[in-house]
Design a protein around this motif. Sequence first.
Motif, short mmCIF file in Angstrom:
data_model
loop_
_atom_site.label_atom_id
_atom_site.label_comp_id
_atom_site.label_asym_id
_atom_site.label_seq_id
_atom_site.Cartn_x
_atom_site.Cartn_y
_atom_site.Cartn_z
N ILE A 134 -0.25 1.97 5.62
CA ILE A 134 0.52 2.36 4.44
C ILE A 134 1.97 1.89 4.58
N ASP A 135 2.50 1.27 3.53
CA ASP A 135 3.89 0.80 3.55
C ASP A 135 4.87 1.88 3.12
N LEU A 136 4.44 2.75 2.20
CA LEU A 136 5.34 3.76 1.66
C LEU A 136 4.54 4.98 1.24
N ALA A 137 5.03 6.15 1.60
CA ALA A 137 4.41 7.40 1.18
C ALA A 137 5.42 8.22 0.39
N TRP A 147 8.20 6.15 5.50
CA TRP A 147 7.66 4.82 5.78
C TRP A 147 7.60 4.61 7.29
N PRO A 148 6.68 3.77 7.75
CA PRO A 148 6.52 3.56 9.19
C PRO A 148 7.63 2.67 9.75
N GLY A 149 7.95 2.89 11.02
CA GLY A 149 8.96 2.06 11.67
C GLY A 149 10.36 2.45 11.25
N ARG A 150 11.32 1.59 11.55
CA ARG A 150 12.72 1.91 11.30
C ARG A 150 13.28 1.25 10.05
N ARG A 151 12.56 0.25 9.53
CA ARG A 151 13.05 -0.45 8.34
C ARG A 151 11.99 -0.42 7.25
N MET A 152 12.43 -0.14 6.03
CA MET A 152 11.54 -0.19 4.90
C MET A 152 11.44 -1.63 4.41
N THR A 153 10.23 -2.07 4.05
CA THR A 153 10.07 -3.43 3.56
C THR A 153 10.75 -3.57 2.21
N GLN A 154 11.08 -4.81 1.84
CA GLN A 154 11.75 -5.06 0.58
C GLN A 154 10.89 -4.62 -0.60
N GLY A 155 9.58 -4.86 -0.50
CA GLY A 155 8.68 -4.44 -1.57
C GLY A 155 8.68 -2.93 -1.75
N ALA A 156 8.64 -2.20 -0.62
CA ALA A 156 8.65 -0.74 -0.68
C ALA A 156 9.98 -0.24 -1.25
N GLN A 162 -4.17 14.95 0.71
CA GLN A 162 -4.28 14.94 2.17
C GLN A 162 -3.21 14.01 2.74
N VAL A 163 -2.57 14.43 3.82
CA VAL A 163 -1.58 13.58 4.47
C VAL A 163 -2.30 12.52 5.29
N MET A 164 -2.00 11.26 5.00
CA MET A 164 -2.68 10.15 5.65
C MET A 164 -1.90 9.70 6.89
N ASP A 165 -2.62 9.21 7.87
CA ASP A 165 -2.00 8.57 9.04
C ASP A 165 -1.53 7.20 8.58
N MET A 166 -0.22 7.02 8.44
CA MET A 166 0.32 5.81 7.83
C MET A 166 0.01 4.56 8.65
N SER A 167 0.03 4.68 9.97
CA SER A 167 -0.23 3.51 10.80
C SER A 167 -1.69 3.11 10.73
N SER A 185 0.84 -1.20 0.00
CA SER A 185 0.00 0.00 0.00
C SER A 185 0.87 1.25 0.00
N ILE A 186 0.61 2.15 -0.95
CA ILE A 186 1.40 3.37 -1.05
C ILE A 186 0.46 4.56 -1.21
N THR A 187 0.93 5.73 -0.81
CA THR A 187 0.15 6.95 -0.99
C THR A 187 1.05 8.02 -1.60
N THR A 188 0.47 8.82 -2.49
CA THR A 188 1.20 9.90 -3.17
C THR A 188 0.27 11.09 -3.36
N PRO A 189 0.81 12.28 -3.64
CA PRO A 189 -0.05 13.38 -4.07
C PRO A 189 -0.74 13.02 -5.38
N VAL A 190 -1.81 13.73 -5.69
CA VAL A 190 -2.61 13.40 -6.87
C VAL A 190 -1.80 13.48 -8.16
N ASP A 191 -0.99 14.55 -8.32
CA ASP A 191 -0.28 14.70 -9.60
C ASP A 191 0.76 13.60 -9.79
N ILE A 192 1.47 13.22 -8.72
CA ILE A 192 2.43 12.12 -8.83
C ILE A 192 1.70 10.81 -9.09
#
Length: 300
Positions: A145-148, A272-281, A136-141, A101-108
Amino acid sequence: MTSFKKSLSMIKPISHFLAVVSNQSVTHAGEALGIAPSRISESLKYLEEIWNVQLFRREGRQMKLTNAGQRAYERYHHLVYTLLDTVSEDIDPDAIPSVLSITTPVDIGTHLMPSVISSFNKQYPNVEVKLFASDQVMDMSEADIDLAIRVGKLRGKATTEEEVIMKTRPFLAASPEIIQNIREGLYPEGAPFIRLLRLPESKEMKLKSTDATLKLKTVAASDNATAAQQMAYDGLGAALFTGLPTKPYLEKGRLEKIDHVVMPDIYIFASWPGRRMTQGAKALLELFKLELSEQQKLYG
């Protein structure tokens, strides 16, 4: 409520409490976590009621810990970060999840991500990518969301990590008619301006090439960058463009650049949430960087 359920219900309020300690303000803690300050206040009230203590005292605009608050901080901040480290170590960082799951601004999300996701799906055909394109800035937790991919000032959240991808060059643009009126000094109270609500309100902007200061008068405001830009296309007023290399924004005879502006640094960055980014992200972020680089060559 069982003891286990009660313990689980405490995790989020305690994380809100730790954020207030780090930011010394309920408002700044809310900004750092991407949630409404009222929710932070509710968490503090909840903790004070169940612990029967006062956690903070106000000193001017800052929140200072009471003795009880200091004891709570010393006890819980180590436990929370130890828990995060333990969870990170127990999860295989090289495992690719079935859903990303990822989130971006509309134009991106509109102009860059379709190509990025297509390339990602060729490498990882068994992974479903869910894209949430929103200004809108989403609450990742909360949204899981895996990556913003963000555009703006670095947020420095206590609960997320950030990586700068590139610095943008913001500029003002307007219709030729408005630009001509600005040059002829026909806006003594300020040029008509469409303000993005997520940016600080400004009554003037310094132009980079001429070092002149342009007075602005807000005629409309939007929390949606795409909507604000469309108003500029329609000739309602000047708008601030962050300079994303996603498409040729300017159109001769309809929307033309006034000048680049002097303002606090604006970045495209990953979070990204936490201290490590997932491999997929990680894999998707690398593909995004490649696509951004290609667009930079075309439109930068």
